[in-house]
Design a protein around this motif. Structure first.
Motif, PDB file in Angstrom:
ATOM      1  N   PHE A  15      25.435   9.611  58.319  1.00  0.00           N
ATOM      2  CA  PHE A  15      25.192   9.644  56.787  1.00  0.00           C
ATOM      3  C   PHE A  15      26.264   9.213  56.069  1.00  0.00           C
ATOM      4  CE2 PHE A  15      21.315  12.198  56.818  1.00  0.00           C
ATOM      5  CZ  PHE A  15      21.257  12.923  57.788  1.00  0.00           C
ATOM      6  N   ASP A  43      16.149  10.111  42.184  1.00  0.00           N
ATOM      7  CA  ASP A  43      17.379  10.228  43.269  1.00  0.00           C
ATOM      8  C   ASP A  43      18.245   9.167  42.835  1.00  0.00           C
ATOM      9  OD1 ASP A  43      15.967  12.524  44.231  1.00  0.00           O
ATOM     10  OD2 ASP A  43      15.318  11.495  45.996  1.00  0.00           O
ATOM     11  N   GLY A  57      31.329  18.709  42.113  1.00  0.00           N
ATOM     12  CA  GLY A  57      30.067  18.354  41.781  1.00  0.00           C
ATOM     13  C   GLY A  57      29.141  17.911  42.784  1.00  0.00           C
ATOM     14  N   GLY A  58      29.709  17.838  44.049  1.00  0.00           N
ATOM     15  CA  GLY A  58      28.761  17.734  45.161  1.00  0.00           C
ATOM     16  C   GLY A  58      28.566  16.226  45.543  1.00  0.00           C
ATOM     17  N   TYR A  59      27.958  16.087  46.819  1.00  0.00           N
ATOM     18  CA  TYR A  59      27.704  14.572  47.159  1.00  0.00           C
ATOM     19  C   TYR A  59      26.244  14.361  47.093  1.00  0.00           C
ATOM     20  CZ  TYR A  59      32.124  14.765  49.716  1.00  0.00           C
ATOM     21  OH  TYR A  59      33.503  15.013  50.187  1.00  0.00           O
ATOM     22  N   LEU A  65      21.829  18.444  47.651  1.00  0.00           N
ATOM     23  CA  LEU A  65      22.668  19.515  46.833  1.00  0.00           C
ATOM     24  C   LEU A  65      21.734  20.503  46.545  1.00  0.00           C
ATOM     25  CD1 LEU A  65      25.302  20.687  45.682  1.00  0.00           C
ATOM     26  CD2 LEU A  65      24.983  19.128  43.854  1.00  0.00           C
ATOM     27  N   TYR A 123      33.672   7.363  44.846  1.00  0.00           N
ATOM     28  CA  TYR A 123      33.941   7.654  46.281  1.00  0.00           C
ATOM     29  C   TYR A 123      32.788   7.452  47.216  1.00  0.00           C
ATOM     30  CZ  TYR A 123      38.090  10.206  44.519  1.00  0.00           C
ATOM     31  OH  TYR A 123      39.527  10.565  44.007  1.00  0.00           O
ATOM     32  N   LYS A 140      16.256  14.934  57.992  1.00  0.00           N
ATOM     33  CA  LYS A 140      16.340  14.236  56.689  1.00  0.00           C
ATOM     34  C   LYS A 140      17.793  14.664  56.204  1.00  0.00           C
ATOM     35  CE  LYS A 140      12.082  13.462  55.432  1.00  0.00           C
ATOM     36  NZ  LYS A 140      11.505  12.089  55.171  1.00  0.00           N
ATOM     37  N   GLU A 141      18.316  14.035  55.191  1.00  0.00           N
ATOM     38  CA  GLU A 141      19.565  13.959  54.594  1.00  0.00           C
ATOM     39  C   GLU A 141      19.993  15.271  53.897  1.00  0.00           C
ATOM     40  OE1 GLU A 141      17.313  12.251  53.365  1.00  0.00           O
ATOM     41  OE2 GLU A 141      17.620  11.957  51.247  1.00  0.00           O
ATOM     42  N   PRO A 142      21.052  15.830  53.816  1.00  0.00           N
ATOM     43  CA  PRO A 142      21.237  17.168  53.024  1.00  0.00           C
ATOM     44  C   PRO A 142      21.264  16.887  51.591  1.00  0.00           C
ATOM     45  CG  PRO A 142      23.086  16.739  54.823  1.00  0.00           C
ATOM     46  CD  PRO A 142      22.028  15.394  54.765  1.00  0.00           C
ATOM     47  N   PHE A 198      23.736  12.044  49.171  1.00  0.00           N
ATOM     48  CA  PHE A 198      23.723  11.419  50.746  1.00  0.00           C
ATOM     49  C   PHE A 198      22.644  10.386  50.779  1.00  0.00           C
ATOM     50  CE2 PHE A 198      26.318  13.937  53.689  1.00  0.00           C
ATOM     51  CZ  PHE A 198      26.617  15.036  52.655  1.00  0.00           C
ATOM     52  N   GLY A 199      22.756   9.522  51.764  1.00  0.00           N
ATOM     53  CA  GLY A 199      21.811   8.435  52.212  1.00  0.00           C
ATOM     54  C   GLY A 199      20.980   9.161  53.100  1.00  0.00           C
ATOM     55  N   SER A 200      19.906   8.551  53.612  1.00  0.00           N
ATOM     56  CA  SER A 200      18.818   8.910  54.478  1.00  0.00           C
ATOM     57  C   SER A 200      19.185   9.184  56.217  1.00  0.00           C
ATOM     58  CB  SER A 200      17.579   8.123  54.317  1.00  0.00           C
ATOM     59  OG  SER A 200      16.932   8.166  52.983  1.00  0.00           O
ATOM     60  N   PHE A 236      29.610  24.971  47.559  1.00  0.00           N
ATOM     61  CA  PHE A 236      28.205  24.646  47.152  1.00  0.00           C
ATOM     62  C   PHE A 236      27.238  25.273  48.331  1.00  0.00           C
ATOM     63  CE2 PHE A 236      29.799  21.428  44.296  1.00  0.00           C
ATOM     64  CZ  PHE A 236      30.836  21.385  44.577  1.00  0.00           C
ATOM     65  N   SER A 288      25.636  24.554  43.072  1.00  0.00           N
ATOM     66  CA  SER A 288      27.120  24.834  43.156  1.00  0.00           C
ATOM     67  C   SER A 288      27.104  26.287  43.142  1.00  0.00           C
ATOM     68  CB  SER A 288      27.832  24.391  41.850  1.00  0.00           C
ATOM     69  OG  SER A 288      27.688  22.834  41.855  1.00  0.00           O
ATOM     70  N   TYR A 334      23.890  23.533  50.229  1.00  0.00           N
ATOM     71  CA  TYR A 334      22.910  22.138  50.488  1.00  0.00           C
ATOM     72  C   TYR A 334      21.931  22.666  51.200  1.00  0.00           C
ATOM     73  CZ  TYR A 334      26.340  18.660  48.910  1.00  0.00           C
ATOM     74  OH  TYR A 334      27.272  18.008  48.212  1.00  0.00           O
TER      75      TYR A 334
END
Lengths: 113, 113
Positions: free
Chosen positions: A90, A1, A100-102, B46, A31, B42-44, A104-106, B34, B49, B36
């Motif tokens: 988040f 991860d 390409g998507g993100y 990915l 970003y 929890k976080e999202p 995320f943190g927890s 996308f 796509s 997710y």
């Protein structure tokens, strides 16, 4: 991860106090983003950064400020916390803007009492 | 009309079933899409796509229908571990190369033994 961490994970604070949330990445992504997630609203963008000292507002920026003094750190400050800012926050990172998507943190669960 | 709309569910399906979710978007200039997955508290993360020609990843198939402005996610042979909320994400090109990213509120899937 991907290496992205948020701190603190949980916080309870009183109305009117300032609060700072930290996001730290080890991926050297350009970003960084702060979102809040509330039931019925989904994820909403607060602020984002496209480089060191380069930030811009998102759709729900009132009452929040951000700073990015280093590539790896993005801070979110609630200047004077209100109960309406009780939420899950988040942080996310991406190499390019949205493509390409993100990753995320927890998340940080913030409760303002 | 919301920019991105999803049926919140929950979709309760038995193990082994096939389930499909749709997500509609309002802006015809939307460029990238996308799915997710977000587990409870929890976080999202990915999932995949969505490409114009449709794409598949194991038991998951994503489709884009630009004419009708929706994307879909099909899950075959559902597993208990597929239980989660599935978020639809739509990107629109903004100024200066920035892409505006809009999250749906999610569709909850519960796979039942």
């Amino acid at each position: 991860d991907a290496g992205i961490t948020q701190s603190p994970r949980h916080k309870v604070t009183e109305t009117g106090t300032p609060v700072t949330l930290r996001c730290h990445q080890t991926e050297n992504h350009r970003y960084m983003y702060w979102y809040r997630q509330d039931p019925g609203h989904g994820l909403r963008l607060i602020h984002y950064s496209y480089g060191v000292k380069d930030t811009d507002k998102g759709e729900v920026s009132d009452g929040y400020s951000v700073s990015r003094s280093k590539t790896e750190d993005f801070l979110l400050t609630l200047e004077s916390a209100t109960s309406s800012q009780t939420s899950v926050y988040f942080c996310a990172i991406s190499e390019s803007s949205g493509i390409g998507g993100y990753t995320f943190g927890s998340g940080t669960r913030l409760t303002v009492v | 009309r919301k920019e991105v709309e999803q049926d919140p569910g929950p979709f309760n399906v038995p193990e082994g079933a096939t389930v499909a979710f749709n997500c509609t978007y309002s802006n015809s200039a939307s460029q990238s899409f996308f799915w997710y997955r977000q587990d409870c508290r929890k976080e999202p993360k990915l999932l995949m796509s969505v490409y114009s020609s449709g794409n598949e990843d194991g038991r998951f198939t994503a489709q884009l229908n630009r004419a009708s402005q929706y994307i879909s996610l099909l899950i075959r042979d559902s597993k208990l571990s597929d239980s989660a909320t599935y978020l639809c994400v739509v990107n629109i090109a903004g100024s200066g190369g920035y892409q505006k990213v809009t999250f749906g509120t999610g569709t909850k899937l519960q796979v039942i033994p």
